[in-house]
Design an enzyme around this catalytic site. Structure first.
Site, PDB file in Angstrom:
ATOM      1  N   HIS A 253       6.775 -99.896  76.749  1.00 25.49           N
ATOM      2  CA  HIS A 253       6.440 -99.960  75.399  1.00 25.49           C
ATOM      3  C   HIS A 253       6.363-101.101  74.716  1.00 25.49           C
ATOM      4  O   HIS A 253       7.340-102.177  75.194  1.00 25.49           O
ATOM      5  CB  HIS A 253       7.471 -98.903  74.496  1.00 25.49           C
ATOM      6  CG  HIS A 253       6.932 -98.615  73.414  1.00 25.49           C
ATOM      7  ND1 HIS A 253       6.984 -99.209  72.202  1.00 25.49           N
ATOM      8  CD2 HIS A 253       6.449 -97.616  73.017  1.00 25.49           C
ATOM      9  CE1 HIS A 253       6.478 -98.847  71.363  1.00 25.49           C
ATOM     10  NE2 HIS A 253       6.195 -97.558  71.611  1.00 25.49           N
ATOM     11  N   GLU A 308       5.825 -90.618  75.546  1.00 30.36           N
ATOM     12  CA  GLU A 308       4.630 -89.593  75.919  1.00 30.36           C
ATOM     13  C   GLU A 308       4.934 -88.834  77.182  1.00 30.36           C
ATOM     14  O   GLU A 308       4.747 -88.082  77.450  1.00 30.36           O
ATOM     15  CB  GLU A 308       3.446 -90.565  76.464  1.00 30.36           C
ATOM     16  CG  GLU A 308       3.101 -91.776  75.406  1.00 30.36           C
ATOM     17  CD  GLU A 308       2.321 -91.126  74.155  1.00 30.36           C
ATOM     18  OE1 GLU A 308       2.353 -89.857  73.965  1.00 30.36           O
ATOM     19  OE2 GLU A 308       1.542 -91.576  73.265  1.00 30.36           O
TER      20      GLU A 308
HETATM   21  N1  COA Z   1       3.675 -99.231  84.756  1.00 27.71           N
HETATM   22  C1  COA Z   1       3.654-100.583  85.643  1.00 27.71           C
HETATM   23  N2  COA Z   1       3.537-101.754  84.824  1.00 27.71           N
HETATM   24  C2  COA Z   1       3.798-101.930  83.555  1.00 27.71           C
HETATM   25  C3  COA Z   1       3.764-100.706  82.749  1.00 27.71           C
HETATM   26  C4  COA Z   1       3.687 -99.440  83.292  1.00 27.71           C
HETATM   27  N3  COA Z   1       3.782 -98.205  82.621  1.00 27.71           N
HETATM   28  N4  COA Z   1       4.169-101.045  81.482  1.00 27.71           N
HETATM   29  C5  COA Z   1       3.951-102.494  81.408  1.00 27.71           C
HETATM   30  N5  COA Z   1       3.785-102.829  82.810  1.00 27.71           N
HETATM   31  C6  COA Z   1       3.905-104.286  83.094  1.00 27.71           C
HETATM   32  C7  COA Z   1       2.704-105.296  82.796  1.00 27.71           C
HETATM   33  O1  COA Z   1       1.831-104.538  83.999  1.00 27.71           O
HETATM   34  C8  COA Z   1       2.892-106.556  82.737  1.00 27.71           C
HETATM   35  O2  COA Z   1       3.270-106.844  83.937  1.00 27.71           O
HETATM   36  P1  COA Z   1       3.088-108.412  84.140  1.00 27.71           P
HETATM   37  O3  COA Z   1       4.233-109.165  83.330  1.00 27.71           O
HETATM   38  O4  COA Z   1       3.340-108.715  85.767  1.00 27.71           O
HETATM   39  O5  COA Z   1       1.612-108.909  83.680  1.00 27.71           O
HETATM   40  C9  COA Z   1       4.398-106.252  82.057  1.00 27.71           C
HETATM   41  O6  COA Z   1       4.923-104.846  82.514  1.00 27.71           O
HETATM   42  C10 COA Z   1       4.280-106.300  80.519  1.00 27.71           C
HETATM   43  O7  COA Z   1       3.508-105.395  80.317  1.00 27.71           O
HETATM   44  P2  COA Z   1       2.318-105.325  79.040  1.00 27.71           P
HETATM   45  O8  COA Z   1       1.121-104.577  79.572  1.00 27.71           O
HETATM   46  O9  COA Z   1       2.237-106.822  78.739  1.00 27.71           O
HETATM   47  O10 COA Z   1       3.021-104.611  78.010  1.00 27.71           O
HETATM   48  P3  COA Z   1       2.249-104.226  76.481  1.00 27.71           P
HETATM   49  O11 COA Z   1       3.607-104.422  75.468  1.00 27.71           O
HETATM   50  O12 COA Z   1       0.948-105.276  76.318  1.00 27.71           O
HETATM   51  O13 COA Z   1       1.954-102.892  76.520  1.00 27.71           O
HETATM   52  C11 COA Z   1       1.905-100.526  76.896  1.00 27.71           C
HETATM   53  C12 COA Z   1       2.675-101.746  76.412  1.00 27.71           C
HETATM   54  C13 COA Z   1       2.406 -99.182  76.570  1.00 27.71           C
HETATM   55  C14 COA Z   1       0.543-100.337  76.809  1.00 27.71           C
HETATM   56  C15 COA Z   1       2.155-100.400  78.493  1.00 27.71           C
HETATM   57  O14 COA Z   1       3.398-100.530  78.761  1.00 27.71           O
HETATM   58  C16 COA Z   1       1.371 -99.491  79.351  1.00 27.71           C
HETATM   59  O15 COA Z   1       0.092 -99.554  79.294  1.00 27.71           O
HETATM   60  N6  COA Z   1       1.999 -98.200  79.474  1.00 27.71           N
HETATM   61  C17 COA Z   1       1.411 -97.210  80.161  1.00 27.71           C
HETATM   62  C18 COA Z   1       0.715 -96.409  79.072  1.00 27.71           C
HETATM   63  C19 COA Z   1       1.565 -95.573  78.144  1.00 27.71           C
HETATM   64  O16 COA Z   1       2.359 -94.885  78.550  1.00 27.71           O
HETATM   65  N7  COA Z   1       1.098 -95.719  77.109  1.00 27.71           N
HETATM   66  C20 COA Z   1       1.904 -94.788  75.828  1.00 27.71           C
HETATM   67  C21 COA Z   1       2.552 -95.794  74.990  1.00 27.71           C
HETATM   68  S1  COA Z   1       3.611 -94.957  73.752  1.00 27.71           S
END
Ligand code: COA
Length: 368
Positions: A253, A308
């Site tokens: 998140h 979620e």
């Molecule tokens: N599975 C695997 N790796 C994940 C992850 C997940 N669900 N969520 C984050 N990461 C990793 C990213 O790949 C990134 O890795 P890196 O540092 O090696 O590049 C790191 O953790 C930071 O993630 P980031 O995508 O920059 O975080 P964010 O704050 O931009 O994104 C979300 C937040 C929610 C978009 C992201 O966690 C995600 O895509 N989750 C899955 C989708 C989901 O459940 N969405 C519902 C949100 S309520």
């Protein structure tokens, strides 16, 4: 000027509506814990809190209910649109198109609480009308005796819902109604800041909500658990996914760096429900394993279960078809969007961030 991709460090507004403490895992709606509200109050009461800033008195509650009732039926032209959209138009697009078609003289700037009630009242009717049409069924007229959440289930299934289902879906809707400056709320506030009417702001928010990184995750959680299928398959499946650089749906998140309090509350809700035990058992197992593996593959990123993951469990338990997960999230988040649009209008300044040009320059400027 520094670039902040994703605007994580930008505070774009002051708000009285909700507060998130991502490190402590706390979510507050206008001074109340969202977790407590989900247990103690129904959808309408929490709507009132978000729109008017207080828990309603009995008379205020009754008056809100009456306004909801008056606004639940679709205008004829919107029903026609829903019925004529091709089958391959997905439900989020149907909601977006139907709301957009409401933009008549009754929904003008500045945004009002009556407009907020009207839009909130209509979303479940839009979803149910379309769902029944796709399944060859006649639409069900809203039942005046039922509250908002019960009416949603009633209009979908054509029969009065079980109390336990209403209670579980009520908790889900309260916990997902509002959540700070998330992408769809920001989209709504940006549109409202141009003094465009509420319908446009909410239509834009629906578009933002449709993306899998925002509102699409619970459907994908279900697909993920269905694909995993068994406890034995969980570890190799999760490892394979992480090794190929893909994300695990329902984890991570932007704000919460500990357990999402909404996930915890919904997990609690699932404990009191009669559900497909195998699926819930698998969900619990996958949750623990995924957190362990996320720490192994992404150390220090603090990736935990988000709302979620357990939303998928609750929605399955109330027999919601998985294609309606994101639309149902929309039916509850519309409350937060409309509250934010009203707040934006009360102290408005048009949003206008900047971008840094990194493209080519005309040669005479480069040579200087
Ligand atoms: N599975 C695997 N790796 C994940 C992850 C997940 N669900 N969520 C984050 N990461 C990793 C990213 O790949 C990134 O890795 P890196 O540092 O090696 O590049 C790191 O953790 C930071 O993630 P980031 O995508 O920059 O975080 P964010 O704050 O931009 O994104 C979300 C937040 C929610 C978009 C992201 O966690 C995600 O895509 N989750 C899955 C989708 C989901 O459940 N969405 C519902 C949100 S309520």
């Amino acid at each position: 000027m520094s670039i902040d991709k994703g605007l994580t460090k930008v505070v774009a507004a002051e708000t009285n509506i909700s507060h998130i403490d991502g490190n402590e895992g706390i979510l507050i709606y206008r001074g109340y814990s969202a977790k407590d509200l989900a247990i103690q109050y129904d959808f309408e009461s929490v709507c009132y809190l978000l729109w008017y800033g207080k828990i309603p008195t009995e008379e205020e509650y009754e008056s809100l209910n009456q306004t909801f009732k008056k606004n639940r039926e679709l205008p004829d032209h919107v029903r026609d649109i829903i019925e004529h959209l091709p089958r391959n138009v997905d439900m989020m697009s149907v909601i977006r198109t139907s709301l957009s078609a409401l933009g008549d003289e009754t929904i003008q700037w500045p945004p009002t609480k009556e407009q907020a009630i009207k839009l909130t009242a209509l979303v479940p009717t839009i979803i149910a009308t379309r769902f029944r049409k796709l399944n060859g069924l006649e639409p069900v007229v809203p039942n005046e005796e039922l509250g908002h959440v019960a009416n949603y289930l009633y209009m979908l299934n054509g029969e009065k819902p079980m109390k336990a289902h209403v209670k579980a879906l009520n908790a889900y809707t309260v916990l997902t109604m509002e959540h700070g400056m998330n992408a769809s709320t920001f989209a709504a506030r940006v549109i409202a800041s141009t003094e465009s009417e509420m319908v446009s702001a909410i239509t834009g928010a629906v578009g933002a909500m449709k993306g899998p990184l925002h509102g699409g995750a619970p459907t994908e959680v279900t697909e993920m658990l269905n694909e995993i299928g068994s406890k034995e398959n969980a570890k190799p499946w999760l490892r394979d996914r992480l090794e190929s650089g893909k994300k695990l749906m329902g984890f991570g998140h932007r704000v919460y760096k500990t357990q999402d309090p909404r996930a915890e509350a919904l997990k609690e809700v699932t404990r009191n429900l009669t559900v497909d035990d195998h699926w819930l058992d698998l969900a619990n197992y996958v949750e623990d394993l995924a957190i362990e593996l996320l720490e192994e593959y992404k150390p220090g990123r603090k990736l935990y279960t988000n709302v979620e993951f357990y939303a998928a469990a609750v929605l399955r338990a109330v027999e919601m078809p998985s294609e309606l997960f994101t639309p149902t999230f929309t039916a509850s988040r519309v409350v937060g969007w409309t509250a934010n649009v009203i707040e934006q209008a009360e102290d408005n300044r048009i949003y206008r961030p900047q971008s840094k040009y990194v493209g080519k320059m005309p040669s005479h400027l480069v040579d200087q």
